[in-house]
Scaffold this motif. Structure first.
Motif, PDB file in Angstrom:
ATOM      1  N   CYS A   9       0.847  -1.183   0.000  1.00 28.90           N
ATOM      2  CA  CYS A   9       0.000   0.000   0.000  1.00 28.90           C
ATOM      3  C   CYS A   9       0.889   1.241   0.000  1.00 28.90           C
ATOM      4  O   CYS A   9       1.775   1.374   0.840  1.00 28.90           O
ATOM      5  CB  CYS A   9      -0.894  -0.022   1.228  1.00 28.90           C
ATOM      6  SG  CYS A   9      -1.859   1.475   1.432  1.00 28.90           S
ATOM      7  N   CYS A  12      -0.211   3.493   3.482  1.00 30.84           N
ATOM      8  CA  CYS A  12       0.154   3.145   4.866  1.00 30.84           C
ATOM      9  C   CYS A  12       1.339   2.179   4.939  1.00 30.84           C
ATOM     10  O   CYS A  12       1.827   1.881   6.019  1.00 30.84           O
ATOM     11  CB  CYS A  12      -1.047   2.571   5.607  1.00 30.84           C
ATOM     12  SG  CYS A  12      -1.483   0.894   5.117  1.00 30.84           S
ATOM     13  N   CYS A  23      -6.323  -1.924   0.043  1.00 31.85           N
ATOM     14  CA  CYS A  23      -5.454  -2.254   1.168  1.00 31.85           C
ATOM     15  C   CYS A  23      -6.304  -2.800   2.314  1.00 31.85           C
ATOM     16  O   CYS A  23      -7.283  -2.178   2.714  1.00 31.85           O
ATOM     17  CB  CYS A  23      -4.715  -0.991   1.604  1.00 31.85           C
ATOM     18  SG  CYS A  23      -3.837  -1.221   3.163  1.00 31.85           S
ATOM     19  N   CYS A  26      -5.991   0.054   5.378  1.00 32.64           N
ATOM     20  CA  CYS A  26      -6.539   1.415   5.322  1.00 32.64           C
ATOM     21  C   CYS A  26      -7.549   1.619   4.191  1.00 32.64           C
ATOM     22  O   CYS A  26      -8.160   2.672   4.092  1.00 32.64           O
ATOM     23  CB  CYS A  26      -5.416   2.434   5.206  1.00 32.64           C
ATOM     24  SG  CYS A  26      -4.623   2.466   3.595  1.00 32.64           S
TER      25      CYS A  26
HETATM   26 ZN    ZN Z   1      -2.965   0.937   3.406  1.00 28.43          ZN
END
Ligand code: ZN
Length: 116
Positions: A9, A12, A23, A26
């Motif tokens: 990702c 994050c 993801c 997040c």
């Molecule tokens: Zn993420």
């Protein structure tokens, strides 16, 4: 040779396998492919005697491996016996036959160390 690819990702930093649309941490859609490398460590496994239809390896060893970057993956292990902590490598090959068609994917096989 097929390479096993994980995903990271961009927002994050979470790394995972296999691919998800978002993801898992997040929910971001900004994902990039990352190289998982050629070696992983066996974390745990189970031996299945009742295998899914079309699987020719009995018992079937199903394990969870961890790559050097911390990404974990689930897969078949190509061995009759294996030890937790063993070094494995991903190999592309047939997993099972479904209605006469072979389904391929990544499996893990023990790395053969050269005897010195
Ligand atoms: Zn993420």
């Amino acid at each position: 040779m097929q390479k096993m690819t994980g995903f990271k990702c961009e927002k994050c930093g979470k790394m995972f396998y296999p691919k998800h649309a978002r993801c898992p941490r997040c929910g971001s859609l900004e994902l990039k492919e990352i190289d998982l490398g050629n070696e992983c460590t066996l974390m745990t496994y189970t031996k299945l005697f009742a295998v899914p239809e079309g699987v020719e390896q009995i018992p079937l060893l199903l394990g969870i491996v961890e790559f050097k970057n911390g990404v974990r993956a689930l897969g078949q292990i190509v061995a009759e016996e294996v030890e937790i902590g063993a070094t494995l490598q991903p190999v592309w090959g047939p997993l099972r036959k479904v209605h006469g068609k072979t389904v391929s994917g990544f499996k893990f096989e023990p790395v053969k160390r050269k005897l010195s």
